[in-house]
Design an enzyme around this catalytic site. Structure first.
Site, mmCIF file in Angstrom:
data_model
loop_
_atom_site.group_PDB
_atom_site.id
_atom_site.type_symbol
_atom_site.label_atom_id
_atom_site.label_comp_id
_atom_site.label_asym_id
_atom_site.label_seq_id
_atom_site.Cartn_x
_atom_site.Cartn_y
_atom_site.Cartn_z
ATOM 1 N N GLY A 157 0.933 -0.814 -0.025
ATOM 2 C CA GLY A 157 0.377 -0.257 -0.375
ATOM 3 C C GLY A 157 1.086 1.293 0.090
ATOM 4 N N GLY A 247 4.824 -7.872 4.479
ATOM 5 C CA GLY A 247 4.748 -8.532 3.477
ATOM 6 C C GLY A 247 5.670 -8.941 2.789
ATOM 7 C CG ASP A 276 -1.609 0.288 8.697
ATOM 8 O OD1 ASP A 276 -2.390 1.338 8.718
ATOM 9 O OD2 ASP A 276 -1.985 -0.849 9.086
ATOM 10 C CG MET A 319 -6.000 3.721 6.252
ATOM 11 S SD MET A 319 -4.423 3.754 5.179
ATOM 12 C CE MET A 319 -5.773 3.298 3.260
#
Ligand SMILES: Nc1ncnc2c1ncn2[C@@H]1O[C@H](COP(=O)(O)OP(=O)(O)O)[C@@H](O)[C@H]1O
Ligand SMILES: O=P(O)(O)OC[C@H]1O[C@](O)(COP(=O)(O)O)[C@@H](O)[C@@H]1O
Ligand SMILES: [Mg+2]
Length: 512
Positions: A157, A247, A276, A319
């Protein structure tokens, strides 16, 4: 993966501490207020109380060995003959004047922990001080800059500052080390085998720090290890800069292991990107502060809407897939928030101690209320179909349902049921992508610059499989695998969460 270093300063501190024992009137190290630090070894000063620190305890704490988190270096798997060294080009850079101590040596370390309980020997890790290699330029480098082929890729993201990191990698490699072959890999991991690399230079990236998003584009999924490593080999890349979140870093670990097992002279490094702020070990991730700052606009709007309505509730979703850092920090900064809901805390809606009861009281007292909810909060309470339960994005992350929309509908049903006929408004603001698609603020831009440059220094010294990041305000090199597996969750037992609760006066929202 570890080695023990007994640094000489440890010994000298020990000696100072011990010598104090025999000379009670001398100032003791670590005792800033003599009147509060009577030692039981000084009988004339009174008996031990809560403020006492035993010299022996201090010595014990200080005598703990330093455990250095070892980094991979290309010399660990390549013959030394394949790794000629060169003087650092900064020696002759007109803008630098390398002074004594300018270059960082392998014995320069930063301690992970700076807060210690000198009396505690049972705390985790208390048998040693954990340390990381300090980031920074090394006096000798292991790449001939003219032979460097660097590849930069962004995955996952968006996050404010992505473009700044790319820009500073390009400018840093070019200006500090004289590297001229720098390439951007378009559209994330899949770009290694599905797109042509884009040549980058300082002129091209000049104003990228002013733009949100990533000029290289990003994507989820598409991680094909063999295709990626084959492409790296075919294109003769020997430096790989991967910018991404948890990830991405797990993918980078696999690339690093594959490259190592193939015995290539290729350095792999990752720069942690997560709006985040959910990556552990480092102080915070870049872009996080910008996101918190941008969230203020949504909270302000929610507050205005709520205040201007009869029994108005302003609801803002921020978020935070599995962590509530953005919601927490935005709440602390705003002071207009009545209630903050985060994934780390379950909450109940109905009954005594529930959210409805709390909001009902707030509306009675103030006529309005503002609720901030992190996207990952309350997910276990939202009804979902079997297919929704299984839904994953291309990277395999669970797809969340919209907690804000669900909460809005629950709030409306509650009010209609318990306060029929009374006016009530919920204004739901979902600024999701707005807080991460903006350019980085000044602080984050500076942070991105330091991050990029400290990474380049480590790469030129051919450390590999590492991540650069700040620990206690100092930049260090951390093994990639360690960062990839780390998690930074909100500690609801600590002072920060207590502070949120004291500002909002919110209860735990547990069913009584
Ligand atoms: N465990 C994993 N092993 C290899 N690659 C992974 C892994 N998890 C994610 N990836 C890849 O990393 C990239 C980004 O992952 P994603 O979870 O979408 O974002 P982030 O890195 O921000 O957490 C994607 O291309 C995805 O396929
Ligand atoms: O819609 P997208 O692009 O999948 O992004 C949504 C997710 O991205 C994030 O902003 C960040 O996630 P990553 O850093 O793991 O990519 C999450 O907070 C959010 O759930
Ligand atoms: Mg992630």
């Amino acid at each position: 993966m570890s080695e023990h270093l007994f640094l000489s300063h440890t010994c000298s501190l020990m000696q100072r501490s011990q010598s104090n024992k025999t000379k009670p009137n001398q100032t003791k190290p670590f005792c800033s207020n003599r009147s509060l630090t009577m030692s039981p070894s000084d009988p004339e000063e009174g008996s031990r109380n809560d403020y006492d620190i035993d010299d022996h305890e201090i010595s014990l704490a200080l005598s703990r060995p330093i455990q250095l988190q070892r980094l991979y270096h290309l010399s660990h798997y390549l013959p030394r003959a394949d790794l000629p060294t060169f003087p650092n080009p900064l020696d002759h850079n007109p803008f630098f004047h390398p002074y004594d101590g300018f270059y960082v040596s392998p014995t320069d370390v930063i301690l992970r922990q700076i807060v210690y309980d000198l009396a505690s020997s049972s705390a985790p890790n208390s048998s040693y001080h954990l340390a990381y290699h300090r980031a920074g330029p090394r006096s000798r480098i292991f790449f001939d800059p003219s032979e460097v082929h660097a590849a930069i890729v962004t995955c996952g993201g968006l996050c404010p500052g992505l473009n700044t990191v790319i820009r500073e990698l390009v400018v840093g490699l070019w200006e500090l080390y004289g590297v001229r072959h720098i390439f951007g890999i378009p559209s994330g991991y899949r770009g290694f085998y599905s797109a042509d690399p884009v040549p980058l230079n300082p002129k091209l990236v000049h104003s990228w720090h002013k733009i949100g998003g990533t000029a290289l584009q990003t994507s989820r999924g598409g991680f094909d290890l063999q295709k990626i490593v084959n492409s790296i080999q075919d294109r003769r890349f020997n430096q790989l800069y991967v910018i991404g979140g948890d990830g991405t870093m797990r993918g980078a670990v696999k690339i690093f292991n594959e490259i190592r097992s193939r015995g290539f002279k290729i350095v792999v490094t990752a720069i942690p990107k997560t709006v985040d702020n959910d990556v552990g070990i480092i102080d915070r991730s870049f872009g996080f502060q910008t996101a918190v700052e941008t969230a203020q606009q949504a909270i302000n709007a929610a507050h205005v809407e709520a205040e201007s309505a009869v029994n108005g509730i302003g609801l803002v979703k921020l978020m935070g897939r599995s962590t509530g850092h953005i919601a927490l920090h935005a709440t602390l900064s705003s002071r207009d928030v009545d209630c903050c809901l985060i994934p780390e805390n379950d909450f109940c809606l109905e009954g005594e101690g529930g959210l409805f009861e709390f909001l009902g009281l707030r509306l009675k007292e103030n006529g309005h209320a503002v609720v901030v909810v992190a996207e990952g909060a309350g997910q276990n309470m939202i009804p979902r179909s079997d297919s929704q339960k299984e839904e994953k994005d291309e990277s395999g992350n669970s797809v969340f349902l919209d907690v804000g929309a669900w909460l809005k509908s629950e709030l409306k049903s509650w009010w209609a049921r318990d306060h029929p006929g009374e006016l009530f408004t919920v204004k739901y603001i979902d600024p999701t992508y707005m807080i991460r698609a903006v350019p980085a603020n000044a602080t984050d831009n500076l942070y991105c610059t330091l991050l990029a440059h400290s990474t380049i220094h480590g790469v030129m010294a051919v450390y590999t499989g590492f991540v650069s990041g700040p620990i206690n305000g100092n930049y260090v090199y951390i093994p990639l695998a360690e960062v990839a597996e780390s998690k930074n969750e909100v500690n609801t037992g600590d002072h920060k969460w207590a502070w949120v609760r004291s500002i909002t006066n919110q209860p735990d929202f547990v069913k009584s």
